[in-house]
Design a protein around this motif. Structure first.
Motif, mmCIF file in Angstrom:
data_model
loop_
_atom_site.group_PDB
_atom_site.id
_atom_site.type_symbol
_atom_site.label_atom_id
_atom_site.label_comp_id
_atom_site.label_asym_id
_atom_site.label_seq_id
_atom_site.Cartn_x
_atom_site.Cartn_y
_atom_site.Cartn_z
ATOM 1 N N UNK A 48 -23.732 -23.444 -33.565
ATOM 2 C CA UNK A 48 -24.744 -22.593 -32.926
ATOM 3 C C UNK A 48 -25.628 -21.917 -33.969
ATOM 4 N N UNK A 49 -25.029 -21.425 -35.033
ATOM 5 C CA UNK A 49 -25.815 -20.765 -36.086
ATOM 6 C C UNK A 49 -26.667 -21.790 -36.825
ATOM 7 N N UNK A 50 -26.094 -22.949 -37.141
ATOM 8 C CA UNK A 50 -26.841 -23.976 -37.859
ATOM 9 C C UNK A 50 -27.993 -24.514 -37.022
ATOM 10 N N UNK A 51 -27.815 -24.586 -35.705
ATOM 11 C CA UNK A 51 -28.905 -25.055 -34.837
ATOM 12 C C UNK A 51 -30.082 -24.083 -34.874
ATOM 13 N N UNK A 52 -29.793 -22.795 -35.007
ATOM 14 C CA UNK A 52 -30.871 -21.809 -35.092
ATOM 15 C C UNK A 52 -31.574 -21.875 -36.448
ATOM 16 N N UNK A 53 -30.838 -22.217 -37.497
ATOM 17 C CA UNK A 53 -31.401 -22.236 -38.846
ATOM 18 C C UNK A 53 -31.965 -23.592 -39.246
ATOM 19 N N UNK A 54 -31.668 -24.638 -38.487
ATOM 20 C CA UNK A 54 -32.036 -25.993 -38.881
ATOM 21 C C UNK A 54 -33.542 -26.200 -38.987
ATOM 22 N N UNK A 55 -34.330 -25.543 -38.195
ATOM 23 C CA UNK A 55 -35.770 -25.756 -38.232
ATOM 24 C C UNK A 55 -36.484 -24.892 -39.249
ATOM 25 N N UNK A 56 -35.769 -23.973 -39.858
ATOM 26 C CA UNK A 56 -36.395 -23.048 -40.802
ATOM 27 C C UNK A 56 -36.033 -23.433 -42.229
ATOM 28 N N UNK A 57 -37.010 -23.380 -43.107
ATOM 29 C CA UNK A 57 -36.672 -23.651 -44.504
ATOM 30 C C UNK A 57 -35.940 -22.450 -45.094
ATOM 31 N N UNK A 58 -34.793 -22.705 -45.672
ATOM 32 C CA UNK A 58 -34.020 -21.650 -46.324
ATOM 33 C C UNK A 58 -34.130 -21.831 -47.830
ATOM 34 N N UNK A 59 -34.380 -20.740 -48.520
ATOM 35 C CA UNK A 59 -34.386 -20.790 -49.973
ATOM 36 C C UNK A 59 -32.972 -20.966 -50.488
ATOM 37 N N UNK A 60 -32.875 -21.183 -51.777
ATOM 38 C CA UNK A 60 -31.558 -21.408 -52.381
ATOM 39 C C UNK A 60 -30.636 -20.214 -52.201
ATOM 40 N N UNK A 61 -31.165 -19.018 -52.424
ATOM 41 C CA UNK A 61 -30.337 -17.819 -52.341
ATOM 42 C C UNK A 61 -29.908 -17.518 -50.908
ATOM 43 N N UNK A 62 -30.836 -17.687 -49.978
ATOM 44 C CA UNK A 62 -30.487 -17.427 -48.577
ATOM 45 C C UNK A 62 -29.433 -18.415 -48.095
ATOM 46 N N UNK A 63 -29.586 -19.670 -48.483
ATOM 47 C CA UNK A 63 -28.592 -20.669 -48.098
ATOM 48 C C UNK A 63 -27.242 -20.346 -48.739
ATOM 49 N N UNK A 64 -27.249 -19.928 -49.999
ATOM 50 C CA UNK A 64 -25.996 -19.576 -50.670
ATOM 51 C C UNK A 64 -25.303 -18.411 -49.973
ATOM 52 N N UNK A 65 -26.064 -17.424 -49.534
ATOM 53 C CA UNK A 65 -25.481 -16.277 -48.837
ATOM 54 C C UNK A 65 -24.896 -16.705 -47.495
ATOM 55 N N UNK A 66 -25.616 -17.546 -46.764
ATOM 56 C CA UNK A 66 -25.128 -18.030 -45.468
ATOM 57 C C UNK A 66 -23.840 -18.834 -45.652
ATOM 58 N N UNK A 67 -23.813 -19.694 -46.655
ATOM 59 C CA UNK A 67 -22.622 -20.519 -46.899
ATOM 60 C C UNK A 67 -21.445 -19.642 -47.317
ATOM 61 N N UNK A 68 -21.676 -18.674 -48.192
ATOM 62 C CA UNK A 68 -20.592 -17.785 -48.629
ATOM 63 C C UNK A 68 -20.045 -16.980 -47.455
#
Length: 195
Positions: A48-68
């Protein structure tokens, strides 16, 4: 493929990669196997969270924070949803009562192999998400190559017409005179006399 289906596919891949890598590393580090519900619930939440984020470009840091953050949530869910009660000692040094206090995010476990295991799972998730287009393109190329080879191997070719049987041609007959001369015994020639 439509844009919506592509987003759902990416979300499913990211959720599966995150959840399954975290589960594998969690168990390798000594964690108890979580129940099916403790795996299905975070997988659905991650999707559900990934479906909301899939269409948006995430920077390296934002993606790292989400993954952590997802690794912390997955660890907590797996620990609380262990299929076998772990007793007072917990798994990998965790106490189930102490884990309940981590739900507010204030305490982070910083001992044993568990943090390293989830860091590895997070790194695999991060790299997998960042390189998803390249990996999927390579996989699509491999599948296309394999399908082409399979189709070429299975392609029905018309049976070749059997070649005609070799024609037997009788040897040419020479004139009778030549044969007669060749087979004739010269005159005056007789078998040797036996003594």
């Amino acid at each position: 493929m439509s844009e919506g289906m592509s987003r759902l596919g990416r979300a499913g891949g990211a959720a599966a990669l995150s959840t399954l890598s975290a589960l594998g590393m969690h168990m390798l580090a000594g964690g108890e196997a979580p129940s099916l519900l403790a795996v299905a619930a975070p997988l659905a939440a991650a999707f559900a969270i990934a479906a909301q984020l899939a269409g948006r470009p995430l920077g390296r840091w934002r993606l790292a924070v989400v993954v952590a953050a997802s690794q912390v949530a997955l660890h907590t869910t797996f620990s609380l949803g262990a299929s076998e009660p772990t007793g007072l000692g917990g798994h990998a040094g965790h106490d189930a009562a102490a884990l309940a206090g981590t739900l507010d995010g204030a305490a982070v476990h910083a001992h044993g192999a568990m943090p390293v295991a989830h860091a590895i799972a997070g790194a695999a998730t991060y790299v997998g998400i960042r390189a998803a287009d390249t990996v999927l393109g390579a996989l699509a190329g491999i599948v296309a190559l394999a399908l082409d080879a399979l189709v070429a191997a299975l392609r029905l070719r018309p049976a070749a017409a059997p070649s005609p049987a070799p024609r037997i041609v009788p040897a040419a007959q020479g004139p009778r005179l030549v044969r007669a001369v060749a087979l004739a015994v010269p005159s005056g020639r007789a078998p040797p006399v036996t003594a």
